[in-house]
Write an enzyme that holds these catalytic residues in place. Structure first.
Site, PDB file in Angstrom:
ATOM      1  CE  LYS A  52     -13.512  -0.373   0.473  1.00 35.05           C
ATOM      2  NZ  LYS A  52     -12.294   0.059   0.604  1.00 35.05           N
ATOM      3  CD  GLN A  96      -9.883   1.627   2.871  1.00 32.71           C
ATOM      4  OE1 GLN A  96     -10.797   0.689   2.391  1.00 32.71           O
ATOM      5  NE2 GLN A  96     -10.247   2.784   2.314  1.00 32.71           N
ATOM      6  CG  ASP A 119      -8.470  -1.561  -4.065  1.00 32.46           C
ATOM      7  OD1 ASP A 119      -9.793  -1.148  -4.154  1.00 32.46           O
ATOM      8  OD2 ASP A 119      -8.099  -1.073  -3.006  1.00 32.46           O
TER       9      ASP A 119
END
Length: 293
Positions: A52, A96, A119
């Site tokens: 990422k 995460q 997300d």
């Protein structure tokens, strides 16, 4: 048989994101800024975060990684998420997952500003997705839709089966496939561990999206001739090789289109994360277009 090339589509999307970032820098004086929170030493999470970070650099998004000790308290993590949510310098926040044992991911995700939830996991974004309102969409399911769009594979009026009911992939994938949109409007069945006859359900499907994490679960006898398969599964075999949830080698001559593993859905997840970060920046800077108020 059409091979759905996720690497190619992701590269195309990243280039469009880069163009958007350049335009936003000219318009607003700075690039979008993504905050990534990594807790603990999970090896897979470490790898994903590096990917990422590299993707952000390629498209011009500024990224900052908060690498936190696995022993951080729930209160400490919530404090950081609250601070980032209120910071005007941060446009997108990514926590995460999975978190180390003892930390409540649901409580943490609910603290992220929905307008920064790149997300697409915040309850508000999930709710908006469920009733067809604009929102930041979960990256992997959104990436699947982008693949279908690129190749003109519309599920409208077709039967689709999603194998898996996770909050990250299965449920939002089903909602996107059923949504009133050009690459939705499918009749969707969600199958899972309690489905009595998975093979029968899959044989009726024009589109199959396996996302359950079981190597080669979907075998040839479960696939309708001419079906489209978008394999979200990523499994490591004892010999170290990767495979999906579909018995790829034995179904390719039967299907009309299929994603490889690796090289299918995986690259799209990070590309759509970049796209979501740009959208979050744009919505915050151009308030009338912001879908989450």
């Amino acid at each position: 048989m059409l091979l759905i090339d996720g690497k190619k589509v992701a590269a195309d999307l990243r280039q469009r994101v880069k163009n958007d970032v350049d335009a936003l820098v000219r318009a607003h004086g700075r690039a979008p800024h993504l905050a990534v929170i990594l807790v603990g030493e999970d090896p897979a999470s470490q790898v994903y975060v590096r990917y990422k970070e590299k993707a952000c650099e390629e498209v011009g998004i500024v990224s900052r990684i908060w690498r936190l000790d696995g022993g951080i308290t729930q209160c400490g993590l919530e404090k950081l998420l609250t601070e980032l949510s209120h910071s005007d310098d941060i446009d997108g926040i990514l926590l995460q997952l999975p978190l180390p044992r003892g930390l409540d991911a649901s409580r943490c995700l609910a603290l992220v500003d929905p307008k920064k939830d790149v997300d697409g996991f915040h309850p508000e974004n999930v709710g908006r997705l469920s009733i067809g309102l604009p929102c930041l969409k979960p990256c992997t399911p959104y990436g699947v839709i982008k693949l279908l769009e690129y190749y003109g594979l519309s599920p409208a009026g077709k039967r689709a089966v999603v194998v898996g009911r996770s909050n990250i992939v299965g449920k939002p994938m089903a909602m996107l496939l059923a949504a009133a949109s050009p690459f939705g409007n499918a009749t969707v069945t969600i199958c899972h561990s309690r489905t009595p006859d998975l093979a029968a359900a899959c044989r009726e499907a024009d589109f199959i999206v396996p996302a359950i994490g079981r190597p080669r679960l979907i075998t040839r006898d479960m696939v309708k001739p001419g079906a489209v398969i978008v394999d979200v599964g990523m499994n490591r075999l004892p010999d170290g090789k990767l495979c999906g949830d579909v018995d790829y080698e034995n179904v390719t001559d039967l299907v009309s289109a299929i994603t490889p593993v690796p090289g299918g859905v995986g690259p799209m997840t990070i590309a759509t994360l970049m796209s979501n970060t740009v959208e979050a920046y744009r919505w915050r800077r151009e308030a009338p277009a912001c879908p989450v108020e």
